[in-house]
Structures are given as structure tokens and as C-alpha cells.
Design an enzyme around this catalytic site. Sequence first.
Site, PDB file in Angstrom:
ATOM      1  N   ASP A   1       0.872  -1.171   0.000  1.00  0.00           N
ATOM      2  CA  ASP A   1       0.000   0.000   0.000  1.00  0.00           C
ATOM      3  C   ASP A   1       0.913   1.226   0.000  1.00  0.00           C
ATOM      4  O   ASP A   1       2.137   1.120   0.168  1.00  0.00           O
ATOM      5  CB  ASP A   1      -0.950  -0.009   1.204  1.00  0.00           C
ATOM      6  CG  ASP A   1      -2.190   0.850   0.921  1.00  0.00           C
ATOM      7  OD1 ASP A   1      -2.116   1.725   0.044  1.00  0.00           O
ATOM      8  OD2 ASP A   1      -3.230   0.650   1.582  1.00  0.00           O
TER       9      ASP A   1
HETATM   10  C1  NOJ Z   1      -4.021   3.935   0.120  1.00  0.00           C
HETATM   11  C2  NOJ Z   1      -5.209   3.065   0.297  1.00  0.00           C
HETATM   12  O1  NOJ Z   1      -5.139   2.380   1.528  1.00  0.00           O
HETATM   13  C3  NOJ Z   1      -5.441   2.043  -0.813  1.00  0.00           C
HETATM   14  O2  NOJ Z   1      -6.713   1.499  -0.656  1.00  0.00           O
HETATM   15  C4  NOJ Z   1      -5.274   2.678  -2.157  1.00  0.00           C
HETATM   16  O3  NOJ Z   1      -5.494   1.720  -3.168  1.00  0.00           O
HETATM   17  C5  NOJ Z   1      -3.885   3.278  -2.273  1.00  0.00           C
HETATM   18  N1  NOJ Z   1      -3.685   4.269  -1.239  1.00  0.00           N
HETATM   19  C6  NOJ Z   1      -3.628   3.899  -3.646  1.00  0.00           C
HETATM   20  O4  NOJ Z   1      -4.378   5.035  -3.812  1.00  0.00           O
END
Ligand code: NOJ
Length: 737
Positions: A289
Site C-alpha cells: 500500500d
Molecule cells: C491507500 C489506500 O489504503 C489504498 O486502498 C489505495 O489503493 C492506495 N492508497 C492507492 O491510492
Amino acid sequence: MKLTEQQKNRVEDLLSRMTLEEKIGQMNLESPSIVGGFDVPFEELIEMMTDGRISQEEFQKIMSTATRDFHEEDIRAGLVGAMMGDDPVKANELQKIAVEESRLGIPLIMGFDVIHGLRTVYPIAIAEAGAFDEDLFERTARIAARESRAHGIGWNFAPMIDVARDCRWGRVSEGPGEDAYLASRFARAKIRGLQNDRTSPENYVAACLKHYVAYSACESGRDYNTTSMSISQLHNVYLPPFKAAVEEGAASAMASFNDLNGVPCTVNPYTLRELLKGAYGMDGFVVSDANGIKECVTHGIAEDDRDAGIQSANAGLDMDMGTHIYKDYLKEAVESGAVSMEVLDDAVRRILSVKMWLGLFENPYVSEEAIARYAGKIPAEHAETALEAAKKSIVLLKNEGNVLPLSKKQKISLVGNLAASEEEIIGAWAMSWRNEDCVSILEGLKNSGAEVSYYPCGGPEGEINADEIARACGEGDVVVAVVGELVSMSGEASSKANVELPGKQREMLSLLLEKTRAAGKKLVTVLMNGRPLALGWEEEHLPVLVEAWHLGVQMGNAVAAVLTGEENPSGKLASSFPSVNGQCPIYYSHPNTGRPGSKSKFTSRYLDAPFDALFPFGYGLSYTTFAYSELKAEEDKDCLRVAVRVKNTGDRKGTEVVQLYMQDVTASLVRPVKELKGFSRVELEAGEERTVNLELKKQDMGFYNNQGEYVLEDGLFRIYAGGNSRDCLCAEIRVNF
Ligand code: NOJ
């Protein structure tokens, strides 16, 4: 993910010709950096504003003067494997550099958060899951896939399949609710919808399962918080949707931010290598993430960035989102032997295989025709599916005195500033929608031909206007109040300790109630929110409650259809609603305890709150009523055959979601009081009665123990069927496996 022999050979051939830098480049996911006064990733800039390092004004100033760096030089040098973005023209530009100007011509994979639709935003997942309609789940995902491809996106950061039982966590909005079984069926359908129409590369994308894993079990519902649980709980509740989605062929997954029993999921070899890639057999790749690798230093599991990168790569984390740690440290790590070439090759092979499977080598660009398709409004058939999804997601919670549906003759006073909003119908994690496609509730009611006057009166924030409230109650025949949460109150980084209606809305409802009563008029309350709310007061005082969530672009037309009776509501809750804050987390599928909650003193209860949910999982009313009888459960060779009679006892056609639950009465581990094991949407004419047959495979009657083994244990089972998780018929049966 099936590759032909020829495709596999192409991957191996590329791999054999890549330099170490080029391999590491494939493992690097970039997002455009904002350049101006700052050269930090966009996420960090947002963070700087959120935590007060810069003011909102400063942020806006930077954004207006800033330009974006798309890392063209790095792409040309083969140092970028993936890129974030939803602009097809930009995607083509960058792709051209990758394909025509980099040494090996490996295309980029463009990723984006398409959680509940791109241009055609459909209901947030917690709402859509309540439709209990797999065919619908699949169709909305198919639309999202097509729209994504037309925007250059080949990789959707979806489905989000975190089983969530604590509505203080803002991200409950993004996932399919509290139940592992429903979430697994939802996950499978989403994978089919996103990935399975491979008749043209324009029709499918690579899904990305997230957030792997147990992110939703964050302590006290606070986002990013630590997660602790038994192995059995992990396998029985949080892993099943991921396992199911991998079985369905999911092409990638995203490691979650949280630590799980002390090991951050970014560097967790047990969840990544042993389970996901080993036991489940995922052949695609795993991405971190955003900033996840770096955060392992903050977690206190890695000494520095280099150490975090080495641990991540060795644990099976194939792609770095947003930190450049792989880019900066992996070369030295491989050269020094801290990360083996086998580990690296495995990661790169997975990434290249997904690109190959997507057809990116043959079709790297978005066609002019596809771009033109979305220049104006969304296609009518997409809007239609969004409308169907929105209608099916609405849950009628209470309808005292059958106030609903409204008659065409009633003049409506529409109250609450959410009612006229286009922005607030969309829901968290949707960024590519346009106002021209959105139908507010006010507009929807007008479209339906209803006579409607609008009085803002107040909303989730700010003051309420008592004079306007009085006027609204004086002027219409019926008052429809729209209350709830702003979109920004749920989603990432939006946990709340108080999950009651925010602001002064309860006060507004109180005034409306008093004034409508005095005027002899009816009050209908429509809720627009991203999480289950604590509605104890509302349930006690308000005669009519409609849960309408954040339903996406067609929200207004869907709400109007339900209020006017054109649509008979059939949605059910995918998540239990508490009466008061202190009941969180609350879910139907809990263990019994030695002292189940009751009115007696020494039981598992609160002194000052009920012990069960206000509205349980699976709950939802209709404008007609359904009666259940004659539940039978009979053993067959490999399954139980369950049959139940369901009758429409009202005077209009309706759809009921018939739910099948099971309890393993005595087992070697304490099992939940009920577990969902099947469901069926059944449409019945007024007065019609039907036997609904459901099959429960014996193989699905077991559970995981604390060694992570799936066991089937002989003994007594209770089988339940009903229209929600609380009100069920029960039959008992002994089963030997
Ligand atoms: C953080 C988030 O937790 C996740 O769900 C998302 O896909 C990513 N950022 C990318 O934007």
C-alpha cells in the site's frame, strides 16, 4: 491467470535479457509527483495539509502553481514498471515512452482506485453487498473494467474485501460488510466482472485484492491501528474472501498497512509467501500500500529503509508503491546477497505475466474511439445498471403505519442540504465522476413527477434553520428529511469515535417531528451515509427510516423510485447497526459465550445499552411482508438439502432475500451462534408461496483451527432460514462427515 506457452516463453525471454536495474524498475510503482515549491508525492502533500504542516490555503496555492512530474526520464530508462493515473491521453503519452523509447519496450501497467465505478459510480460496496445479487456485483464490475480501460487503466485497486465489524472504522464503506461468506461471494463476482470478459483487451483489467489482510480488524476501529487475533479467527473471518478471489483468478493483491500479531503485512512471509502465493496459489503479484515499505521503519520492525526493502522483498512483496525504496536499495541488496536473484526474478516474472495476460504488449494504447466514448455523459446502459444497483441497495429500516410508499398526489417538502447535493451522493474513493452524470435526490424526485419543494434547513455540519424547518412543515403534505454523513466522513483516514448522526441533525429531526405531528403530517427520514450509524434515538422516535447509503450517480432516481413505490425495496444490511456508540464492534456471527446476553444481571451485557444489534445483519423490510414456514434440512451424499416455504403475505409483488444460516453446536473450538451459508433472491407475487431450496455442501460446514487447518467435525448442527440473521426458523440435524 492463464498464459499461453508462447506468452510464458516471452516472459522468460524478457527476464533473461533484463539488467538488474530494469528488473527493479518493474517493481517500482510511480505516481506523478507535484513539482513546485515541493517535490513530494501527492499523498504526502495531502498529509502535510491534514496534519497541519501546511494550511489548506497553502496547499491550494501549491496545487495551482505546481506542475506534475511523470518521471518520463525514468520510464525511458526502464526504471518504472507501473504508474498511477486516470487520464487516457497522459497514459498514451507515457506508454509511448515505455514501449518505443525504453530499451526492452516493456509497457507500463497503469493503476488506479476504481472501487465502486470510474465514471459510472455505483453504490459503495457496503450498500451494494446488501443487494445480495451476484449477477449485479459482476455487471457493475464489468462496467468499471470497460471504463477503466478506456481511461488507460489496466489495473484496478479493487475489490476491497476487508470483512469489517466495527463501524467506527471509516473504511467499512469500501467493503462488502461484516460477513465472511457474503464477502467471499462478493469477491468472486467482482473478480469475474473485472477480469473474465477477455473477448477484447478493452473489456477486462487486472483486479487487486485489498487490503491483505485483517486491516479492518484494527483495534478500536481506528484506521491503520494494530491488529491482533488468533490464527483461527484470521482464517475463518478475514482470509476467506481473499482465498475465494484467488481461486477465481485474481491477478494481484495489495498488502495492508497494519501489523498482524506483530508483523506488518508488508513484510509478512506467512500471509504473503506461505498463504497467498503458496497455499492459495496466487500467480499474480503483490504491491505494497502507499508508503507501506517505509512505514515498516515506523512500525519498529525495520532498522532503516534498506532493511525495510530487504524484508519486504524477501517476504514476497513484489512491487513498491510510492517510496522508491526498491529503486534505491534493491540493487545493492541483490549484489550483497541480502535478497537473492530468485526472489527478484519471481517478482518480475509475476509482474510481466500480468502485463502479458492483459495484452499490454500487443495493445498498449487507448484508442481514440475509446477516449471519445467518455467525452460526454456516461453511456445510457451504464447509467441504467447504476440505477438498478442503487435501487437494490436501499434498505427500508422502519415504515410505521405504512407511510411509504408516498402517493403521487402528496406534495413533498424535501428537507436537508444533502438532498440537493451531487457531490455527497458519490461516496468515498471515487474521483473521476462528473456532475453532469449525477442525479441528486431533489432532481430524482422531480424526475419522478413528484411535486416537491426544497428547504435546505441544515446538514451534517453547521447550524440548522428553525424558521425554514417550520416553513417546510407548514407547506407540504409530507416531509421527507435527508440526513446523514458527508462523503468525507467515511473512507480512508476517517474513523470516528462517535457514529451517531453528526452535527445538529438529530436536533433538526426532533424539530421536524414536533412540527409535523402538530400539523398532522407524516415525516419520512432518508439516511445517506458511509457506515452503519448508531440509530437508537432515531429508531425510537421516527416513524419511517430509509437507509440509502451513498448510492452513486443515480442515487436521486433510485431514492425517488423507492419513496414513490415504483420500486419495492429489497435491500438488506450487510452490516449490523448498533443502538449506541459503545456497542461497537457489533456483528451477528459472534460466539455464544458461557453467559449469553440477556436481561439477567450476570450475563454478557451492558448496564446502559442493549446487548444485540438495533438492526441486525441481513435485515431489511419491504412494502409487502413475507412469512416463512416448514423448514427442512435433509442429509444427502455430499450436502444438506435445505427447503423452506416462503409466502408473500402482503398485497404487492416483492423480492425477498432468503438467508440460510448454520450453527455448529458443539465443536473443538467455540463457534459462532450463526454463520451465513447461503442466500437466494426470490421474487413473489402478492399471495404467492414457494418452496425455496438451498444447498449446504458438507465441505463448507467446517472451520479452521488454531493450526490453520480446516476441520470437519461430526455432531449436531442447527440450520436456520429467514429474512435476516435474527428472525429465523430453526431445524436440527446430526451430521457425520
Ligand atoms: C491507500 C489506500 O489504503 C489504498 O486502498 C489505495 O489503493 C492506495 N492508497 C492507492 O491510492
